[in-house]
Design an enzyme around this catalytic site. Structure first.
Site, PDB file in Angstrom:
ATOM      1  N   TYR A  35       2.731   4.926   0.949  1.00  0.00           N
ATOM      2  CA  TYR A  35       3.370   5.182   1.425  1.00  0.00           C
ATOM      3  C   TYR A  35       2.508   5.641   2.592  1.00  0.00           C
ATOM      4  O   TYR A  35       1.502   6.819   2.079  1.00  0.00           O
ATOM      5  CB  TYR A  35       5.154   6.253   1.510  1.00  0.00           C
ATOM      6  CG  TYR A  35       5.752   5.583   0.681  1.00  0.00           C
ATOM      7  CD1 TYR A  35       6.238   4.376   1.449  1.00  0.00           C
ATOM      8  CD2 TYR A  35       6.135   5.681  -0.606  1.00  0.00           C
ATOM      9  CE1 TYR A  35       7.324   3.788   1.236  1.00  0.00           C
ATOM     10  CE2 TYR A  35       7.300   4.919  -0.810  1.00  0.00           C
ATOM     11  CZ  TYR A  35       7.340   4.342  -0.449  1.00  0.00           C
ATOM     12  OH  TYR A  35       9.142   3.950  -0.873  1.00  0.00           O
ATOM     13  N   PHE A  59       6.611   1.834  -4.289  1.00  0.00           N
ATOM     14  CA  PHE A  59       7.815   1.973  -3.842  1.00  0.00           C
ATOM     15  C   PHE A  59       8.316   3.454  -4.332  1.00  0.00           C
ATOM     16  O   PHE A  59       8.867   4.973  -3.604  1.00  0.00           O
ATOM     17  CB  PHE A  59       8.822   1.210  -4.309  1.00  0.00           C
ATOM     18  CG  PHE A  59       8.266   0.035  -3.522  1.00  0.00           C
ATOM     19  CD1 PHE A  59       9.058  -0.610  -2.755  1.00  0.00           C
ATOM     20  CD2 PHE A  59       8.290  -0.668  -4.612  1.00  0.00           C
ATOM     21  CE1 PHE A  59       8.350  -1.778  -1.677  1.00  0.00           C
ATOM     22  CE2 PHE A  59       7.251  -1.686  -4.192  1.00  0.00           C
ATOM     23  CZ  PHE A  59       7.660  -2.363  -2.538  1.00  0.00           C
ATOM     24  N   ASP A 101       0.223  -1.127  -0.033  1.00  0.00           N
ATOM     25  CA  ASP A 101      -0.190  -0.713   0.545  1.00  0.00           C
ATOM     26  C   ASP A 101       0.738   1.531   0.427  1.00  0.00           C
ATOM     27  O   ASP A 101       2.288   0.908   0.039  1.00  0.00           O
ATOM     28  CB  ASP A 101      -0.935   0.026   0.956  1.00  0.00           C
ATOM     29  CG  ASP A 101      -0.537  -0.194   2.568  1.00  0.00           C
ATOM     30  OD1 ASP A 101       0.742  -0.152   2.424  1.00  0.00           O
ATOM     31  OD2 ASP A 101      -1.036   0.519   3.501  1.00  0.00           O
ATOM     32  N   HIS A 128      10.908  -9.023   1.478  1.00  0.00           N
ATOM     33  CA  HIS A 128      10.434  -7.605   1.542  1.00  0.00           C
ATOM     34  C   HIS A 128      11.976  -6.990   1.354  1.00  0.00           C
ATOM     35  O   HIS A 128      12.970  -7.236   2.551  1.00  0.00           O
ATOM     36  CB  HIS A 128       9.247  -7.118   2.400  1.00  0.00           C
ATOM     37  CG  HIS A 128       8.852  -6.525   1.811  1.00  0.00           C
ATOM     38  ND1 HIS A 128       9.061  -4.745   2.145  1.00  0.00           N
ATOM     39  CD2 HIS A 128       7.975  -5.396   0.720  1.00  0.00           C
ATOM     40  CE1 HIS A 128       8.746  -3.648   1.767  1.00  0.00           C
ATOM     41  NE2 HIS A 128       7.599  -4.175   1.486  1.00  0.00           N
TER      42      HIS A 128
END
Length: 217
Positions: free
Chosen positions: A64, A75, A62, A182
């Site tokens: 920031y 990102f 999702d 991740h």
């Protein structure tokens, strides 16, 4: 997104009235509290990289949830913002894999065919994953399924347990799936570093007679 190929494909893929449900959700959410990204950027990933342009999907969870960070591209943050920890690690792996990239805005990737998609397209301020399970997953799952149906081979980059669960939506073996932990500080040392996703992606694209991505742009 109204005039894109995505709009027509998703309208056929989703239950009737789903776009209206999304609109009601957005009206309520943005009317009640601070939501990221800005409303005009909610569908930016799809608007920036139309269906036929996609070569690579990088899936985030999702947006920031801090002020000024979310752009509607997974990102990515504006160049005048510090890189959040996950993006710092992505850029570190990129430097080790291909070379250094100093800017934080990943829009040039989107313009080259990298769909920077989050599974949830909105988030309440300060509440990571605060909109999970409310409206977005059927929509973004449909995006992944539609890409899987493409005849041209694509690269699906799935970082972290959440993204890797979406592997079940990718059924055609002509595509390349690159999985890794991740890039967050908690898991990046468990196999994200050294996974070389950028050079592997370009090698695959070149093998299938497609223009590689200039990741340093």
């Amino acid at each position: 997104m109204e005039h894109s190929k995505w709009h027509d494909l998703l309208k056929n893929q989703l239950p009737e009235g789903y776009f209206s449900q999304i609109n009601h959700f957005l009206n309520a959410a943005y009317g009640q509290e601070t939501i990221y990204p800005k409303r005009e950027n909610v569908f930016k990933a799809l608007a920036r990289t139309d269906y036929d342009q996609v070569k690579v999907l990088i899936l985030g969870q999702d947006p920031y949830h801090g002020p000024g960070q979310a752009q509607g591209l997974s990102f990515s943050v504006p160049n005048d913002m510090p890189a959040p920890p996950s993006l710092q690690n992505i850029l570190r792996e990129l430097a080790d894999d291909i070379g250094p990239r100093t800017h934080h805005d990943l829009t040039p990737w989107a313009d080259q065919g990298v769909l920077l998609l989050n599974a949830c397209l909105t988030v309440p301020a300060g509440q990571a994953n605060g909109h999970a399970g409310l409206i977005w997953e059927p929509f973004t799952d449909a995006v992944i399924s539609l890409l899987d149906q493409r005849e041209e081979p694509l690269v699906f980059i799935l970082w972290g347990a959440y993204a890797r669960k979406k592997k079940m939506l990718i059924k055609h073996q002509r595509h390349l799936i690159l999985e890794a932990p991740h890039p967050s500080p908690l898991s990046s040392y468990r196999g994200f570093f050294g996974s070389k996703p950028f050079s592997k992606t370009n090698q695959f694209l070149e093998e299938h007679h497609q223009q590689p991505i200039n990741w340093l742009q």
